[in-house]
Enzyme design. Structure first.
Site, PDB file in Angstrom:
ATOM      1  N   CYS A 250       0.742  -1.205  -0.166  1.00  0.00           N
ATOM      2  CA  CYS A 250      -0.012   0.088   0.088  1.00  0.00           C
ATOM      3  C   CYS A 250       0.727   1.213   0.004  1.00  0.00           C
ATOM      4  O   CYS A 250       0.455   2.299  -0.390  1.00  0.00           O
ATOM      5  CB  CYS A 250      -0.843  -0.010   1.155  1.00  0.00           C
ATOM      6  SG  CYS A 250      -2.103  -1.374   1.076  1.00  0.00           S
TER       7      CYS A 250
ATOM      8  N   HIS B 123      -3.994   7.116   2.916  1.00  0.00           N
ATOM      9  CA  HIS B 123      -3.960   5.553   2.559  1.00  0.00           C
ATOM     10  C   HIS B 123      -5.623   5.283   2.601  1.00  0.00           C
ATOM     11  O   HIS B 123      -6.063   5.493   4.004  1.00  0.00           O
ATOM     12  CB  HIS B 123      -3.226   4.699   2.956  1.00  0.00           C
ATOM     13  CG  HIS B 123      -3.592   3.200   2.552  1.00  0.00           C
ATOM     14  ND1 HIS B 123      -4.076   2.815   0.983  1.00  0.00           N
ATOM     15  CD2 HIS B 123      -3.956   1.938   3.018  1.00  0.00           C
ATOM     16  CE1 HIS B 123      -4.376   1.307   0.840  1.00  0.00           C
ATOM     17  NE2 HIS B 123      -4.162   0.942   1.939  1.00  0.00           N
TER      18      HIS B 123
ATOM     19  N   ASN C  28     -10.543  -0.358  -0.427  1.00  0.00           N
ATOM     20  CA  ASN C  28      -8.920  -0.230  -0.365  1.00  0.00           C
ATOM     21  C   ASN C  28      -8.486  -0.778  -1.896  1.00  0.00           C
ATOM     22  O   ASN C  28      -8.496  -1.720  -2.153  1.00  0.00           O
ATOM     23  CB  ASN C  28      -8.510  -1.137   0.780  1.00  0.00           C
ATOM     24  CG  ASN C  28      -6.971  -1.236   1.087  1.00  0.00           C
ATOM     25  OD1 ASN C  28      -6.173  -0.667  -0.090  1.00  0.00           O
ATOM     26  ND2 ASN C  28      -6.661  -1.934   2.183  1.00  0.00           N
TER      27      ASN C  28
HETATM   28  O1  UT7 Z   1      -4.196  -1.857   3.132  1.00  0.00           O
HETATM   29  C1  UT7 Z   1      -3.335  -2.374   4.065  1.00  0.00           C
HETATM   30  C2  UT7 Z   1      -3.809  -2.093   5.585  1.00  0.00           C
HETATM   31  N1  UT7 Z   1      -5.216  -2.821   5.708  1.00  0.00           N
HETATM   32  C3  UT7 Z   1      -5.968  -2.374   6.563  1.00  0.00           C
HETATM   33  O2  UT7 Z   1      -5.511  -1.221   7.136  1.00  0.00           O
HETATM   34  C4  UT7 Z   1      -6.903  -3.228   7.149  1.00  0.00           C
HETATM   35  C5  UT7 Z   1      -7.145  -3.079   8.567  1.00  0.00           C
HETATM   36  N2  UT7 Z   1      -8.112  -3.572   9.282  1.00  0.00           N
HETATM   37  C6  UT7 Z   1      -9.440  -3.278   9.091  1.00  0.00           C
HETATM   38  O3  UT7 Z   1      -9.847  -2.530   8.649  1.00  0.00           O
HETATM   39  C7  UT7 Z   1     -10.339  -4.106  10.035  1.00  0.00           C
HETATM   40  O4  UT7 Z   1      -9.876  -4.921  10.803  1.00  0.00           O
HETATM   41  C8  UT7 Z   1     -11.475  -5.007   9.238  1.00  0.00           C
HETATM   42  C9  UT7 Z   1     -12.465  -4.101   8.510  1.00  0.00           C
HETATM   43  C10 UT7 Z   1     -10.787  -5.897   8.349  1.00  0.00           C
HETATM   44  C11 UT7 Z   1     -12.222  -5.961  10.214  1.00  0.00           C
HETATM   45  O5  UT7 Z   1     -12.883  -4.910  11.194  1.00  0.00           O
HETATM   46  P1  UT7 Z   1     -12.708  -5.533  12.762  1.00  0.00           P
HETATM   47  O6  UT7 Z   1     -13.736  -4.661  13.324  1.00  0.00           O
HETATM   48  O7  UT7 Z   1     -11.400  -5.256  13.087  1.00  0.00           O
HETATM   49  O8  UT7 Z   1     -13.446  -6.775  13.090  1.00  0.00           O
HETATM   50  P2  UT7 Z   1     -12.626  -7.907  13.375  1.00  0.00           P
HETATM   51  O9  UT7 Z   1     -11.742  -8.710  12.293  1.00  0.00           O
HETATM   52  O10 UT7 Z   1     -12.190  -7.858  14.765  1.00  0.00           O
HETATM   53  O11 UT7 Z   1     -14.020  -9.051  13.572  1.00  0.00           O
HETATM   54  C12 UT7 Z   1     -15.204  -8.752  14.417  1.00  0.00           C
HETATM   55  C13 UT7 Z   1     -16.311  -9.598  13.939  1.00  0.00           C
HETATM   56  C14 UT7 Z   1     -15.773 -11.220  13.754  1.00  0.00           C
HETATM   57  O12 UT7 Z   1     -16.895 -12.000  14.394  1.00  0.00           O
HETATM   58  P3  UT7 Z   1     -16.613 -12.721  16.003  1.00  0.00           P
HETATM   59  O13 UT7 Z   1     -15.682 -13.550  15.990  1.00  0.00           O
HETATM   60  O14 UT7 Z   1     -16.316 -11.590  16.684  1.00  0.00           O
HETATM   61  O15 UT7 Z   1     -17.926 -13.538  15.981  1.00  0.00           O
HETATM   62  C15 UT7 Z   1     -15.837 -11.444  12.372  1.00  0.00           C
HETATM   63  O16 UT7 Z   1     -15.852 -12.855  11.961  1.00  0.00           O
HETATM   64  O17 UT7 Z   1     -16.798  -9.540  12.916  1.00  0.00           O
HETATM   65  C16 UT7 Z   1     -16.771 -10.542  11.748  1.00  0.00           C
HETATM   66  N3  UT7 Z   1     -16.670 -10.151  10.566  1.00  0.00           N
HETATM   67  C17 UT7 Z   1     -17.851  -9.814   9.767  1.00  0.00           C
HETATM   68  N4  UT7 Z   1     -19.052  -9.967   9.951  1.00  0.00           N
HETATM   69  C18 UT7 Z   1     -19.750  -9.656   8.954  1.00  0.00           C
HETATM   70  C19 UT7 Z   1     -15.541  -9.839  10.001  1.00  0.00           C
HETATM   71  N5  UT7 Z   1     -15.741  -9.472   8.576  1.00  0.00           N
HETATM   72  C20 UT7 Z   1     -16.918  -9.549   8.333  1.00  0.00           C
HETATM   73  C21 UT7 Z   1     -17.963  -9.205   7.438  1.00  0.00           C
HETATM   74  N6  UT7 Z   1     -19.351  -9.161   7.711  1.00  0.00           N
HETATM   75  N7  UT7 Z   1     -17.585  -8.847   6.163  1.00  0.00           N
END
Ligand code: UT7
Length: 336
Positions: free
Chosen positions: A117, A257, A287
């Protein structure tokens, strides 16, 4: 750091997005997710995907044409082409060489640069140094990605995030006091496992097993990358400002970004930047890795959000881990 011999800046910009729009509603039909979750957790509403018969070099070509026009230069004027990408057309030859051929940029050296990125900002700083030293007059820098090609549309944690596109900048000498005022690049390879593509390289070459195990797709520890992105982008932005001898208050537009609206908002809070001085287009583009910053900058300029003399702060963070920040005093495009 030694002062550059000549100031270098952006003389032309262009961007190009994948032609197919993928909405949150489309994703609801593909994986176990909801429009509400994606909006609230990421801020993304839709992203643009590349047509099946196209590749990353097509996106670069689409962005290069307006950028060259704006800069008032011909392909034959290019001394160098740098393409920041993690999704080249082929592992080799480089996408930059394909672009060199298709543009007819006969005099240009060409190479790809891989800093995920942060790739566009790494490329911009390399271009600046070649222009500043007098080794090059005109350098084309692209951030270009076809992330849909390495996205697992069965993995809801990643497939909602990514889009395809390219942004191109033509870098040339700037007037004194304008152009790139300062920059900062960094890396931390210890975090490499947080965001990577396991198979397809020399560690784990493509095989029936790697394909069956879906190892050619992006893997990400989202919450850890999120935490690091907020901290590192804030630090990197402040370091570039320090090197430029400027304060947070001097920044007219922050172009970060575009990974996640919550990351952008947290970085903006740390820099004390109000919403109207922060460029956001991830709602429409998702992204796009190395393409995010140049596409957002091009859009900001086209919308009239950047004027002559404005201080623009670019900052990115991504796989590697890598990061970069650049402070520019905007001169305007089109100078020869
Ligand atoms: O470009 C390079 C850099 N990349 C980034 O900067 C990405 C950085 N990370 C993020 O933007 C976020 O971490 C994400 C958007 C990828 C995820 O958001 P989060 O708030 O960190 O969610 P999480 O991974 O902690 O997951 C929370 C819950 C989980 O469920 P449980 O285990 O708590 O039951 C996930 O399974 O949300 C669930 N989950 C979803 N639910 C519905 C993860 N993705 C989804 C989804 N739809 N698409």
């Amino acid at each position: 750091m030694m002062a550059p011999l000549r100031p270098a800046g952006i003389a032309g910009l262009g961007s190009c997005l994948g032609e197919r729009v993928l909405t949150n509603g489309d994703l609801e039909r593909m994986v176990d997710t909801t429009d509400e979750w994606i909006r609230e957790r990421t801020g993304i509403l839709r992203r643009h995907l590349l047509a099946p018969d196209k590749a990353t070099s097509d996106l670069v070509l689409g962005a290069a044409t307006p950028a060259l026009e704006q800069a008032g230069v011909e392909p034959g004027d290019l001394d160098m082409i740098i393409v920041g990408t993690v999704t080249p057309d082929h592992p080799f030859p480089s996408t930059a060489c394909l672009v060199q051929d298709r543009l007819g940029a006969r005099r240009a050296a060409a190479f790809d640069l891989q800093a995920a990125c942060s790739g566009f900002l790494y490329g911009l700083v390399v271009a600046e140094r070649f222009v500043a030293s007098g080794s090059c007059r005109t350098v084309l820098v692209a951030g270009a990605e076809a992330l849909s090609r390495i996205t697992d549309y069965q993995d809801r944690k990643t497939c909602v995030l990514f889009g395809d596109g390219a942004g191109v900048a033509v870098v040339r000498e700037a007037s004194p006091g304008y152009g790139i005022l300062a920059s900062y690049l960094g890396s931390d390879g210890a975090g490499g496992g947080l965001l990577y593509q396991p198979a397809g390289g020399s560690r784990l070459p493509a095989s029936e097993t790697t394909v069956a195990e879906r190892l050619h797709y992006v893997r990400m520890n989202g919450s850890e990358v999120f935490k690091q992105a907020v901290r590192v982008m804030g630090d990197a932005a402040l370091e570039a400002l320090r090197r430029a001898g400027l304060r947070k208050e001097d920044v007219d537009l922050l172009v970060p970004h575009q990974a996640n609206l919550r990351i952008v908002e947290a970085v903006a809070r740390r820099l004390g930047m109000p919403e109207d001085r922060v460029m956001v287009n991830l709602d429409e583009c998702g992204n796009m890795s190395s393409a995010s910053v140049p596409v957002a900058l091009d859009q900001a300029v086209r919308e009239g959000r950047v004027g002559r003399g404005d201080v623009v702060l670019l900052v990115a963070f991504g796989a590697g881990l890598t990061w970069g920040s650049v402070v520019l005093r905007w001169e305007g495009t089109g100078r020869a």
